[in-house]
Structure formats: structure tokens, C-alpha cells
Design an enzyme around this catalytic site. Structure first.
Site, PDB file in Angstrom:
ATOM      1  N   ARG A  10     -30.495   9.236 -19.556  1.00  0.00           N
ATOM      2  CA  ARG A  10     -31.777   9.827 -19.148  1.00  0.00           C
ATOM      3  C   ARG A  10     -31.624  10.745 -17.938  1.00  0.00           C
ATOM      4  NH1 ARG A  10     -36.023   5.162 -18.599  1.00  0.00           N
ATOM      5  NH2 ARG A  10     -37.371   6.939 -18.060  1.00  0.00           N
ATOM      6  N   TYR A  17     -45.512  21.064 -16.570  1.00  0.00           N
ATOM      7  CA  TYR A  17     -46.461  21.209 -15.459  1.00  0.00           C
ATOM      8  C   TYR A  17     -45.931  20.495 -14.231  1.00  0.00           C
ATOM      9  CZ  TYR A  17     -47.962  16.510 -16.904  1.00  0.00           C
ATOM     10  OH  TYR A  17     -47.988  15.186 -17.252  1.00  0.00           O
ATOM     11  N   PRO A  18     -46.228  21.027 -13.056  1.00  0.00           N
ATOM     12  CA  PRO A  18     -45.877  20.351 -11.807  1.00  0.00           C
ATOM     13  C   PRO A  18     -47.058  19.506 -11.323  1.00  0.00           C
ATOM     14  CG  PRO A  18     -46.555  22.592 -11.317  1.00  0.00           C
ATOM     15  CD  PRO A  18     -46.726  22.392 -12.806  1.00  0.00           C
ATOM     16  N   MET A  19     -46.795  18.521 -10.514  1.00  0.00           N
ATOM     17  CA  MET A  19     -47.878  17.662 -10.021  1.00  0.00           C
ATOM     18  C   MET A  19     -47.547  17.048  -8.662  1.00  0.00           C
ATOM     19  SD  MET A  19     -47.550  14.182 -12.242  1.00  0.00           S
ATOM     20  CE  MET A  19     -48.522  13.333 -10.993  1.00  0.00           C
ATOM     21  N   HIS A  41     -49.080   2.857 -16.036  1.00  0.00           N
ATOM     22  CA  HIS A  41     -48.952   4.240 -16.478  1.00  0.00           C
ATOM     23  C   HIS A  41     -47.864   4.348 -17.550  1.00  0.00           C
ATOM     24  CE1 HIS A  41     -49.896   8.421 -15.817  1.00  0.00           C
ATOM     25  NE2 HIS A  41     -48.621   8.728 -15.670  1.00  0.00           N
ATOM     26  N   GLN A  70     -40.306  12.596 -22.727  1.00  0.00           N
ATOM     27  CA  GLN A  70     -40.730  12.997 -21.389  1.00  0.00           C
ATOM     28  C   GLN A  70     -39.534  13.054 -20.442  1.00  0.00           C
ATOM     29  OE1 GLN A  70     -44.484  11.251 -19.578  1.00  0.00           O
ATOM     30  NE2 GLN A  70     -42.971  10.225 -18.314  1.00  0.00           N
ATOM     31  N   SER A 109     -53.446   8.178 -12.382  1.00  0.00           N
ATOM     32  CA  SER A 109     -53.796   9.595 -12.530  1.00  0.00           C
ATOM     33  C   SER A 109     -55.221   9.848 -12.080  1.00  0.00           C
ATOM     34  CB  SER A 109     -53.638  10.046 -13.982  1.00  0.00           C
ATOM     35  OG  SER A 109     -52.295   9.983 -14.386  1.00  0.00           O
TER      36      SER A 109
END
Lengths: 283, 283, 283, 283, 283
Positions: free
Chosen positions: A157, A171-173, A198, A211, A249
Site C-alpha cells: 500500500r 481532491y485535497p483536504m 470512517h 483509495q 467528515s
């Protein structure tokens, strides 16, 4: 001082660079065919070359996507073992005549990351029970062993190939640091619980989406980058919509722009330039 | 009026200018080789000349970095003893033909700064105990002596050479002035405690990263600039991630964009232009 | 209705226009020398002409600064008695060939302003004690007299020359209207106290920095513009850093971008174009 | 369900388009005089034609302003009876060669609006007392009658000519929807009171400034546009500064950019292009 | 774990792409007439071809609008059954010479969405009463049946034609995740009630405006896109103004930019290019 560190144990793998370019269709169309052919005969071999970083002939380390909307036309993702290697890719691309038709619109520098919340609590607790004070040589040594074991176990991974999925969503977060919703002051056990819940949602989507999380604190303008790879882009919406109601989130996430692209084989770049998408075999 | 000032004693050294440029690869590639050679034969001596400001032949006062991502291609950092000298560097660079290929994307003006929280509390308290009222001539004289001693003791840190590390990470930052999290209304003792704890983290990374803090209130759009110099860019992420959980960052820090670059020797500029990174000897 | 108005008595003087331009060095360098000479022989007399507005031969009403960083290369400040006159300066500059090399990056329209908090409280109170209701003809007449006297007394500050200092720092700012920190709902006496304390800090720096405050509500995007003129730019940082801990700034100020420049004599524009700064005599 | 609607009765008149353009002075200056003359001989008649929309020969429906600062050079305001007509003006302007010198920097689409807070309370109350349920045919019919009467009574304000004032100030604004300061959850009676007090300030400035409010919810990015027309631009600052202390602005207003311009007669466009402002007779 | 999921049942139909372009009037005007004719003879057939996606000869799947203001000149909306098809439209348009005159200013990627709040509560409750645990195979099967039935029942709304209305208003929006106003932590029953009341307002406007909601979480930068189609653009303002006082918008909505356009038949593109709007028959 807190009994153990607030920062979770974290292991890192490949550095990652996303590049988003607008393509100058007008200039391309006004370039004579012979010249275009010449330009592609330089660009495609370079793209094929960087697809693989030499470490594993079967692994895809760089890939190209046809981007939806005005944010860009082409997106590239590169996994490499150093920031220097990523910069070298940029410089090599910039040497090609093909690069004359590209305008850099966005990029993102990060490093594949696994946050080991469960390991952290276990290890920090065990070492505290052994009476080891944090950041002492013995404590450092013990933590170093944990990290080493995890890096080996998670190697697949940490050092991924680009998954063969048809679509990419990037996308960034950030985690919020607001007056009430401040991720960075939560106790580790609370963060561990939130990340666990999550992860449970992600797990239910595991067969439909792959992911890759990369950390970018100190490397770029947001704290994390998220890549989702799927054959059905509806899954991007369903997964992220469901997650948005999830406590971590709903309360603590803040998001940057979303980039969606359709994977294109680098050898079919000319097809794309002629206005056609190529279906990749995802065997 | 408070017993002593809220502003900490602060000493300043070199003024600092960061410049970030996009490089016009297309124009460069379409420039005939002979002309490129001529252009570089003007630019490289100028860059070599400004590497050193004449005050100390061994000191590097300006350096060049190859920047990751779309934020730019080249970053320069300049340490100088006046704002005028920094502006003169800008004007000299702008005179070269090489500058035709550079597009200014970002810059940052600041001044190397050491905030003396411990000295402040000690000095302000001592002077208050001596019954000296702040901002009186005697008080000013005493404070002036403290600052003078500190400037001499910290001279190496106030007037740095560019460290020889392979990677640079630069970012600007503010202290928050929000309704609850307002750095500027905290008592000095509280700020001193927070900065002390913060410094403890940095100290643990001291062998892997060199940090230069510069103040920019009244000079540029954020309150401080931070330069981190390291041979391993992973350290940027690890240090800043750990610090983010530290109380002063978790509650009071707000960050601008992050710029990451790979140090390049100015005499190897042509190599960079040909798409190759040069490894600097960091002896 | 409140016993007296919330808005402080305010007197205004010159309208002010700041203009920040990027200079097109490439185009300039590629312009033949004879043409450059011709262009400057048109531009410099115009700049010399607008330095003075005719009202007072000794007064400098427009000045030029060499700007630090990517925000621009040249900044001009103009003091004039009407908005129309400021627009005419813009139009005159735009007629010159020199303007072909300038790209407008920023500007700011405002009017020199003195907020008379102490006078306001005194006058409003006195008139209330006389039983005059606000905004009645008698009240208006009395207030008009106060304003007239103040305008005469403050005439030097309302209609300034450009101070001869070597450096300029300009920034726009707002007073916050947040849920808890809302300047515009504070009682006037509280605002008067805060502004008074704030002024005390400025006074201590009075010999090292000259400050011009201009109001821009209804004229530009922030509420005020601040110009600081000093021979040592470190003073900009020290003054504003100290003020940031002051209650009115700590709680109620919000700041725009900061522009720092080095004053250049307009007749030495060619020297600047050749990459050299000119030291102005500040006699 | 509330006893009566939260939305106030509102009547609308002309649709409004503001256009702000930068003018390409360099291209204009490099255009031969004969060509410029030809270009203006096409542009000026078009501008003269659109000054009036044919509905009333004495009415000015479009006007031109010389803009202060870098936000633009020319601003146009157009009042028309449909969005289609406004789009047609844009398309007609775009057909002219003069448009080659214009770069669209900003625009704003809105519709002249009068919010009838007092009428709303009166009518909603009366109809509730008559036992009419809202949105029933009878209620709709009664409200329709009120609106019709108001539209007739307010026709002059709903369908304005461009006032002949020398200066224009335009800005867009919102009512806040923050956690505590949320205009849209206030009871109508409270909003009515706030708007009434606000109007009282405007009334005192009535002889010095003409105000046109237009609504833009669903049409553009802010909720309202405000045009102030005055012969003295200082009045813009004084009025808006005074209003900012008024409860409705202090708590609930949020503002966009401010555009200030000097009215120019369209037939004197050539004079403006030569760098001179024309004083309009405001008879 | 909550008794049932927080995410409402949601069904999706066509993917949607909005494209907003500025048109280069200058380049077009300077293109010889014969060339323009040739360019249009390529572009118009392509636009006619993409108007329909082949699935239903009577259905309009792509349409063109003349945009108000500086945000753009032309807006296209495309409904398609896959993201790939939308990307193919972009690539086909980019192949045309007409595309040389278009500059992409904005775009939006989303998917037609119906949120089934009432169904969700009913189904989740029923399955809980049957003792089915969420996300078990039996629960998934039952939910899958509900979704399938709803998709069939709502097929017309999920796979729309472009309504023939004269005007389009498009805007993206979010539900807030603020400290107090956080949509994503509200109980589903509360969200259902708020959405129901919101829908009631829309229903009263049902004969004057057609609304298409599309979801864009994971696809673009806002959470939803809203298209309103109406013959009278005043209705956009009236509907959205009334809704803004509705609880769900007043407390939980945050809005992006608004784009307003006038529908133009693709076969009349030349008319538009000549500066004239074409009235479409909306039979």
C-alpha cells in the site's frame, strides 16, 4: 506533558505528484501534421518510459487522465521514491516540444501515508506501562521497530502501482482547526474512534473503489490528498456523500477542488488528440 | 496600562527576499543555442556574484532552487542587510536577458527575527522591580542594552548563510486573531510557555532540519515566513505534522502556501535548463 | 434613538490614489535606445509636472517608488483636491508611450481623513446639554462650526506633501464587523478610548515614521488606507508589530496586502530603468 | 406555518446591467488616426443610440463613466425592460471594432427593486384578519392588487433615467446569514424596523445623492446592487460611513467591491480617449 | 451505531456538464467571411449532432445559451449517460476550428439526482421493524428494490430533455458544515421536514419554472448544481428570494456564482455571432 504523543504513528511510501494541464488545442490544430507526428514521436516514448520507474517492470508508476471540465485537459499522476525524482519528471516533460502545448493549471505534491491510529495507542500505552519516557533512546528504538514492522507489512500500500481503473477522482483536504471543531486538540483515542468508523464506510466500497491517501503537510497547501480509482464514477459521489454524514467528515473535514479524469493509455495519446477516448483493458 | 509591554523583545538581522518564478520553457527551447549560451554567459556570473554579498567570502547569501509543481520553476532566496539591497538584486536580475524567460509568480519580503520571550519576561520584570516605568529614557536605555547583548550573542542566527541542505520548504504564516483564539490578547507568560513547548519539538529535529524564521508584519501579507532546510524532505512533513498537534499551532497558527524546492548550484544552471538536477556537495 | 450620533466627526482633505504597476522589462530591453530616449523625454516631464499640483510650488503631490517583490515594480502615490483630478492623472499617464510598459496590478482610491473622536464626544455632549436635537438646523450649524475650525487647524495634515522619507509602506484595512468583535456597535466612548491608546503607540514612533490615514468607505474595497513613510523599513515592522498587541488592532483590525517601496526621484527614472536605485537627498 | 410570509412584498422595474471594461491604451495609441476616426464613427452612434431605449425620448437609459483605478477604465450602466434587451446591448457592443480595445473586467446583472416592508406588514395583517389563508386564490388576488397599486405609484423609481450626477459609486452587497447575525431568520417586524431606520439616514442625504437599489438574487453573485449618484464623491464616503454604524449595516451587511466613476457624455468619447475629462452640464 | 443510515436514499440519472465560454469577438471579426462560413459549416452540424444523444430522437440533450455579463458569452449544458460521453463531447468540440474562438471560463460536472427523504425514512423504519440490520445482504436487497422502483417511477425526471424555456439560471451550492449550522449532523427526520417545506415553495412556482437538481459531491467543487428554466427571468429572483427565507436555505445553504443565459437555437449560431438573439419557438 501528555502521557504520550498527540501525533499518530505514521508510515510513508512513495512521494506523489499530480499535474493538471490545459491543452492548447488551437496551437495543436494549427501545427502541420508532420510536425505533430515528430512531436509525438518524442513525447510518447518519454511518457512510456516514465510509466515505469525501473524498480518493478510490471508496475505502473505514472499515468495519464483526460480531465473533465475547464480545470484542465490532462492530468498526470506520478509515484516516485523521492521528491528529486518527481522534479526530474517535471523537467524531462518540460524539455519536450509537446510541453509547448501544455499549460500548468494545478499540481499537488504529497507522500503516500498510512496513519496507524490503532498501533499508536497500543504502542504508546505499552511503552508507558513499561515506564519508558517518550523520545528517550529506548522509546525511540521501540517505536522505530514498530514503524519498521508496519512498513514491511504495508509495503504494497505504501508503494502502489497506479490501479487500472477507468476513472480517477483527486481532491485535497484538511482537518479543521476551528474554535470548536479542532481535530488537532482531540484526544488520540477520540481520533482513533472517528478514523475507525470512517474506515468502515470505505471498507463497504472496497470492491468498487481503490483509495490512496497521501500526506502533504509541509509539502503542499492542504494536509492530505485523496485519490479514488473506480470503473464507475457514480461511486465517487456515493462514497463521498455517505462519508460526509460520517462524524469525522461532518465535523472536521474541509475540501479543496475535485478533479475527475478518464484514464488514457499513453501510447494512445494521438487518439486522444484526435478527439477520441480509448477504453483501457483493465484485465 | 499593563505593567509591561505586550510585544516581546525582538531582534532582527538580514532582510530576506524569496522570489518564485515560472520559467518559459517554450521560449527557451525556441531560442537558438548560440543565443542561449550568450544569455547564460550574462546570467550565471550575475547569479554567482549575488551568491555572496561581499561581507564574508565564505558566506552564501543567495541561492537557487528547482521548484516542485505548478507554483513555479525556480525559487531564489536572498539574505541582505537592507531592503534597498534586495530591491537592487531584483533590478539587476531584471536587466538580464535571462529574465525574459522568468515570470514572477510569488515573492516574500521579511527580516530574520528572533523573538526573545524569555528575555522579555526577565527584563520587563527586573525593570518593573527597579521601579522603572516603561518607555522612559532609563527603561529604554536598559532595554537597549539587552537587545544589543542579544544581537551580539545571536549574530550567527540573525545573519545566516544559506544552509547547504538539498531541499528547502518555505511557507508564510499568521497567528490567529479570532474571537476565541486570539494570540494577540494572550498574556505574555502564556505566549512564552507556548513558544517554549513549540521550540522543544523543533529541538528534537535539530540535527535533521535547519530553521530560519523571519518576521514580515508591515513588510508582506503574512506575519512570518518560515524556511526549513533539510536533506530529506520527509522531515518537512514529519516536523510540521507533529507541530500541528502542539498547542500553539493547533490553536493559533494559520498557514499560507507551501513552496518546496531542490537546491541547485547557480553555476549548473545550464544543466537544469537541459532537464537535469545537479546534486550539490553538502560538505 | 441614541443621544448622539454613532459616527464620529470626521474631516477630509486631499483625495489619494495609489497605483501599482508591473513593468515590462522584456519589452523595454527590446526597445531600441533611441526610442527609449524619446519615450522618457515624454514621460519624465509629465511625471515632473504632476509632482506638483500648482497649489504650492514647494509641495510634492505625486511620488514614485520602486516596489519590492512580485506585487509590482513601480508604485505611485497622488494627492489631489478632487477625484476628477486623480482620474485625469490616470488618463494623462495612459496617453504616454511609457504606459505601454506598465501593467496596472493594484490601485487604491481614498481621501485623507482625520477622525475626531475627542471632539465628537465633547461637541455631541455639549449640544445635548444645550438641548439641541441632532440633525436639526441649529445642531447642524454648530457641528459645521466645529468641523470648520478643525479643518483649518489640521490643514497641514489634511493637505500633505509627500514626505521625503526613503521608504513607503502602504496597506488597506478594515474594522471588523464580526459577531463578537464588531467595531460598529461599540459605544463611541469605548471607540474613543481605544483610538486614544492606539495613538499613544504611534506617538512614540513619531520621530521615525510619518503616517497618513485615508478613508475609503464608499471609494474602494477596504475602509481605510494607511501610508507609513520612514527612512528605516524595520520601523514599519516594529511599529505595526507593537500595535498588533494593542486592543483596537488585536480585536478589531483586519488587513489587506502590504506594499513596500523605495522612493525614487522622477527625474532619475532612467537610472532606475538601468537597474540602479537613486538615493534621494532628504534635506 | 408562520401567520404570513417571511418574504416582503417586492416590486421590480428595469433590469440593470453594469459593465466594467479595461481599455487597451497601447493598442489604441498604435492605431492610425484615420482608423481610430473610423472606429469612433461606428462606436459613438451606437452608444448614442443605446442611451435611449425608445420608450421615452427624454430618458437616458445607458450611460458611460470613466473609472478610477485598476479595476477598469470605462463603466457602463444600462436600464432595460428585459434581460434579453440587456444581452442584445452586449452583443451589439461586441460587434463594433471599438470593442477590440475593451476587456471585460466585471459586470453585474440585477433588477430595480423596491422592498415594501411597511406595505407587507399592513397587507399581510389585514388579510390575516380577514381570515384569508396565504397563497389561496383570494389572498393572491388581494396581494396582486397591492403590488399593482404600488407599481403604479412607484413607477418613476422602478423605471429610472440615469441621473445626471457627475459621479457614480456602484457596489454589490449581501445580507448576512451567519450563525448569530442571520437576516433571513429575523421576524418581518424587526426587519421592517431596521430598514426604516436605515432609510432615515438616506433621507438626510436625499438632496446630495440619488440612490437606485436593484435586486440580484438568482441573477448575479450578490443579493443586491447599489448605485449612488452624486456631484460630490465625498458624499459616498460620508453616507456609507454613517450607515455603517446603523444597526442593519453594522450587523447584517456584507459588501463586495466598490466602483467609482466620472460620468462622461458618449459624444465626447474621443475627448476621453485623448486623456481629458468632459464636464457634463447637469442642467 | 445509529438505527439507520444518515445518508438519504438517492437515485441518479444523467451525468451533466455545464460549460461556460468567453467568445473572442476580436478574432472572429478579423476572420475573413469565407473562413467564418467554413468554420460554422463544421461547428453547427456538430452542435446539431450533440443536441441529441441518439437514445430518443425527440429529446434535446445539449443546448446553447447566450450568457449575460463578463462571466462568459456562451453556456452549454449537456445531459449524457456517462462521464466518458461528456468528456467525448468536450474533445469533439475542441477539435473544431470554432473552438479557437472559445475560452473556457467555467464548467460544472454533476449527475441528475433525486434525494428520497420520505422513502428513506419509510424504508429504513420498515426494515428496522423487520429486524434487518443495515448493510446486511437482506437489507441491501430490500433497499435495492426500493431504489429500482423509484428509478423507474422517476425516469422522466432522472433523464430529462433540456426544457424549451427561454432563460436558464445555473448555480452551484453547498449545505453548510459550520459549528452550529451543520446539515450533516441533523437527524434525518429533521432534514426530511426541512426539504419538504422547501419543496412546497418550489411547487407554487411549478408552472413558471422547471428545476433540475444535480449532485456533484466527488465530481466537482460544490455539493449540488441547480438549473432553473423559465420564460421570465424575474421568476429566478422571486423564487430564490422567497426560498432564502425558508429555514433550510436561511440556515444551511451556501451559494456559488450565478450564470444566467438566453437559450439560442444551435442552427442560429450565425445570427448570434452577428449580434442578434433568436427567439425560440417554445411550442
Amino acid at each position: 506533558m501528555a502521557e504520550f504523543p498527540s501525533v499518530p504513528l505514521t508510515i510513508e511510501g512513495f512521494f506523489v505528484l499530480h499535474q493538471v494541464f490545459a491543452f492548447d488545442w488551437r496551437a495543436w490544430r494549427s501545427t502541420p501534421l508532420a510536425e505533430r507526428t515528430r512531436i509525438l514521436s518524442e513525447a510518447i516514448p518519454l511518457l512510456e518510459e516514465i510509466e515505469n520507474d525501473g524498480s518493478n517492470p510490471a508496475a505502473i508508476r505514472s499515468a495519464v487522465y483526460s480531465v473533465l471540465g475547464h480545470k484542465g485537459d490532462l492530468m498526470m499522476i506520478h509515484f516516485r521514491d523521492s521528491v528529486q525524482s518527481l522534479n526530474e519528471i517535471e523537467l524531462k516533460l518540460a524539455q519536450t516540444e509537446f510541453y509547448d502545448f501544455l499549460q500548468a493549471k494545478f499540481s499537488y505534491l504529497s507522500v503516500v501515508e498510512l496513519g496507524l491510529y490503532e498501533s499508536s495507542i497500543k504502542s504508546y500505552t505499552a511503552l508507558a506501562e513499561q515506564g519508558l519516557e517518550q523520545h528517550t533512546p529506548a522509546w525511540n528504538e521501540a517505536i522505530g521497530q514498530v514503524l519498521k514492522r508496519q512498513r514491511e507489512a504495508m509495503s504494497q500500500r505504501l508503494y502502489p502501482s497506479v490501479p487500472p481503473a477507468k476513472y480517477l477522482c483527486f481532491y485535497p483536504m484538511d482537518r479543521k482547526r476551528e474554535e470548536k471543531a479542532n481535530w488537532y486538540v482531540l484526544p488520540m483515542a477520540e481520533r482513533q474512534r472517528l478514523m475507525h468508523d470512517h474506515g468502515m464506510i470505505g471498507r463497504r466500497y472496497g470492491d468498487r473503489v481503490r483509495q490512496v491517501i497521501s500526506g502533504s503537510i509541509g509539502l503542499d497547501d492542504w494536509e492530505w490528498g485523496v485519490d479514488l480509482f473506480a470503473d464507475d464514477p457514480l461511486v465517487f459521489k456515493q462514497l463521498i456523500y455517505e462519508m460526509r454524514f460520517d462524524e469525522v467528515s461532518a465535523l472536521y473535514a474541509s475540501f479543496g477542488s475535485f478533479y475527475v479524469g478518464v484514464r488514457q493509455p499513453v501510447e494512445a495519446l494521438e487518439t486522444w488528440l484526435d478527439g477520441n477516448l480509448t477504453e483501457m483493458s483493465t484485465a
